[in-house]
Write a protein that holds these residues in place. Structure first.
Motif, PDB file in Angstrom:
ATOM      1  N   ASP A 282      38.208 103.640  29.252  1.00  0.00           N
ATOM      2  CA  ASP A 282      37.101 102.703  29.069  1.00  0.00           C
ATOM      3  C   ASP A 282      36.152 103.260  28.008  1.00  0.00           C
ATOM      4  N   HIS A 283      36.652 103.366  26.773  1.00  0.00           N
ATOM      5  CA  HIS A 283      35.913 104.026  25.707  1.00  0.00           C
ATOM      6  C   HIS A 283      34.716 103.196  25.250  1.00  0.00           C
ATOM      7  N   ASP A 284      33.822 103.869  24.528  1.00  0.00           N
ATOM      8  CA  ASP A 284      32.625 103.226  23.982  1.00  0.00           C
ATOM      9  C   ASP A 284      33.036 102.089  23.048  1.00  0.00           C
ATOM     10  N   ARG A 285      32.557 100.897  23.335  1.00  0.00           N
ATOM     11  CA  ARG A 285      32.912  99.719  22.551  1.00  0.00           C
ATOM     12  C   ARG A 285      32.514  99.864  21.097  1.00  0.00           C
ATOM     13  N   ILE A 286      31.466 100.623  20.828  1.00  0.00           N
ATOM     14  CA  ILE A 286      30.999 100.770  19.452  1.00  0.00           C
ATOM     15  C   ILE A 286      32.039 101.469  18.571  1.00  0.00           C
ATOM     16  N   LEU A 287      32.925 102.266  19.188  1.00  0.00           N
ATOM     17  CA  LEU A 287      33.924 103.004  18.419  1.00  0.00           C
ATOM     18  C   LEU A 287      34.988 102.094  17.816  1.00  0.00           C
ATOM     19  N   ASP A 288      35.091 100.871  18.297  1.00  0.00           N
ATOM     20  CA  ASP A 288      36.022  99.924  17.680  1.00  0.00           C
ATOM     21  C   ASP A 288      35.540  99.488  16.301  1.00  0.00           C
ATOM     22  N   PHE A 289      34.283  99.845  15.965  1.00  0.00           N
ATOM     23  CA  PHE A 289      33.714  99.475  14.667  1.00  0.00           C
ATOM     24  C   PHE A 289      33.115 100.676  13.928  1.00  0.00           C
ATOM     25  N   SER A 290      33.076 101.839  14.561  1.00  0.00           N
ATOM     26  CA  SER A 290      32.468 103.040  13.970  1.00  0.00           C
ATOM     27  C   SER A 290      33.436 104.201  14.109  1.00  0.00           C
ATOM     28  N   THR A 291      33.787 104.812  12.981  1.00  0.00           N
ATOM     29  CA  THR A 291      34.773 105.889  12.963  1.00  0.00           C
ATOM     30  C   THR A 291      34.104 107.215  12.637  1.00  0.00           C
ATOM     31  N   ALA A 292      34.290 108.201  13.502  1.00  0.00           N
ATOM     32  CA  ALA A 292      33.762 109.542  13.239  1.00  0.00           C
ATOM     33  C   ALA A 292      34.665 110.243  12.229  1.00  0.00           C
ATOM     34  N   VAL A 293      34.073 110.779  11.156  1.00  0.00           N
ATOM     35  CA  VAL A 293      34.863 111.456  10.119  1.00  0.00           C
ATOM     36  C   VAL A 293      34.515 112.938   9.991  1.00  0.00           C
ATOM     37  N   THR A 294      33.433 113.384  10.626  1.00  0.00           N
ATOM     38  CA  THR A 294      33.101 114.805  10.655  1.00  0.00           C
ATOM     39  C   THR A 294      32.623 115.170  12.054  1.00  0.00           C
ATOM     40  N   GLY A 295      32.618 116.485  12.346  1.00  0.00           N
ATOM     41  CA  GLY A 295      32.098 116.980  13.611  1.00  0.00           C
ATOM     42  C   GLY A 295      31.830 118.466  13.518  1.00  0.00           C
ATOM     43  N   THR A 296      30.576 118.878  13.733  1.00  0.00           N
ATOM     44  CA  THR A 296      30.202 120.280  13.621  1.00  0.00           C
ATOM     45  C   THR A 296      29.147 120.633  14.670  1.00  0.00           C
ATOM     46  N   LEU A 297      29.077 121.919  14.999  1.00  0.00           N
ATOM     47  CA  LEU A 297      28.094 122.439  15.947  1.00  0.00           C
ATOM     48  C   LEU A 297      27.489 123.710  15.370  1.00  0.00           C
ATOM     49  N   PHE A 298      26.164 123.827  15.458  1.00  0.00           N
ATOM     50  CA  PHE A 298      25.453 124.970  14.906  1.00  0.00           C
ATOM     51  C   PHE A 298      24.373 125.448  15.876  1.00  0.00           C
ATOM     52  N   PHE A 299      24.048 126.748  15.771  1.00  0.00           N
ATOM     53  CA  PHE A 299      22.878 127.290  16.448  1.00  0.00           C
ATOM     54  C   PHE A 299      21.721 127.297  15.466  1.00  0.00           C
ATOM     55  N   VAL A 300      20.542 126.896  15.944  1.00  0.00           N
ATOM     56  CA  VAL A 300      19.333 126.869  15.124  1.00  0.00           C
ATOM     57  C   VAL A 300      18.438 128.020  15.555  1.00  0.00           C
ATOM     58  N   PRO A 301      18.394 129.125  14.790  1.00  0.00           N
ATOM     59  CA  PRO A 301      17.572 130.268  15.186  1.00  0.00           C
ATOM     60  C   PRO A 301      16.079 129.952  15.077  1.00  0.00           C
TER      61      PRO A 301
END
Length: 357
Positions: A282-301
């Protein structure tokens, strides 16, 4: 002991923003260059911003897991790890390269642009830009889909409590984590929906930005799946500083998602809900129109840690560092670790058994 000074993660939204993601070249000389730049970020921001003080230029810098291992002798912050990709039955949130991240905000794009130039020039030969997005404010904080974005951001003291690390990781208290994703929208398909269908996909009314009643809001609406409540009934917030971006001639229309949190596990649970579904399928309906093309995680000191960066020692080239495999979990909270107590007495979301996977 003096209270650590956070970076400008709590600064309000502005009319302009630039998001820069860099990768390091891996050399020892390059590591020294990066550490020297980190220590000078505050001075560079003041040099640019002082010329137009009403522009309220801010700069936030984040450091990725592998870059931390390369740049510093100190251990990683407790919850810093590479971005974890999420794959559902129909949609995928990819993990993409990113060692350093810079979030520039101001009321004028020229301020952001000039500081971006200075930072990138200083990193020449040591780090390269792999993603650059220029965001703009669209009308009354609306995204490219036409809905107001960031309505549920916490306010006042709750804002700092949601974002700034506390006693759960005292060596890095005052720091934060930031997750970024770039989404591209199929506006032709989205605009073919009726307003009522769009509102059900988002979970809010389009014109007035009022959340739909629970008995109307679908289980796969964006609002429903991004509301994180733990087993004790406590809702956990993040701070979103999303911005629209695009290129009309190229037909590119997007939203740059940027979420700050004291625990990245909150955002990871949101992504799991969105891409896998709750329940699965039952995925997020918005994803049928929005595609993720990047993904990153960072620490903010904190500002204090950035100012001291030039005094640390880089890890010699060739020294083994953790990979993206399960070895990264050694830096994360495990089910056998004692739960992290937050100032309000609740548990950090990353330590809730069975919640995050």
């Amino acid at each position: 002991m003096p209270t650590p000074t956070p970076q400008a993660v709590l600064a309000p939204l502005t009319e302009a923003a630039i998001f820069l993601t860099y990768t390091l070249d891996g050399s020892e000389d390059g590591a020294a260059t990066v550490r020297a730049l980190l220590a000078d970020v505050g001075g560079l921001r003041r040099s640019v911003g002082f010329r137009i003080p009403e522009g309220e230029l801010t700069c936030v810098v984040g450091i990725g897991a592998h870059a931390w291992d390369r740049l510093f002798a100190a251990p990683r912050p407790a919850l810093l790890h590479p971005f974890r990709e999420v794959t559902g039955a129909r949609h995928h949130a990819p993990a993409t390269p990113g060692d350093l991240f810079v979030h520039l905000r101001a009321h004028r794009m020229d301020l952001c642009f000039e500081l971006a130039q200075h930072l990138t020039d200083r990193l020449a030969g040591a780090a390269s830009v792999v993603d650059e997005v220029h965001g703009f404010r669209s009308f009354d904080q609306r995204d490219m889909l036409g809905f107001v974005d960031g309505t549920e951001n916490p306010e006042g003291d709750e804002r700092a409590a949601a974002v700034l690390i506390g006693a759960e990781d005292p060596s890095y208290a005052g720091g934060s984590y930031v997750v970024t994703q770039k989404y591209l929208h199929d506006l032709t398909g989205w605009n073919a929906l009726s307003v009522e269908e769009q509102e059900l996909a988002i979970g809010r009314t389009k014109l007035s930005d009022v959340e739909l009643p629970d008995d109307v809001k679908p289980s796969n609406s964006h609002v429903t799946l991004n509301t994180i409540v733990d087993e004790d009934g406590v809702e956990h917030d993040i701070v979103r500083d999303n911005m629209p971006f695009g290129r009309v001639g190229a037909g590119e229309f997007g939203t740059y998602f940027i979420g700050y949190a004291r625990d990245p596990g909150i955002i990871e649970q949101m992504l799991e809900n969105m891409f896998v579904g709750k329940p699965p399928g039952d995925h997020d309906r918005i994803l049928d129109f929005s595609t993720a093309v990047t993904g990153t995680l960072f620490f903010v000191p904190t500002v204090d840690l950035l100012d001291a960066a030039a005094d640390d020692e880089p890890v010699p080239v060739g020294t083994a560092v953790p990979s993206d495999s399960s070895s990264d979990s050694s830096s994360d909270s495990s089910p056998d670790s004692p739960p992290d107590a937050l100032p309000d007495g609740s548990l950090a979301i990353g330590s809730l058994k069975g919640d995050l996977g």
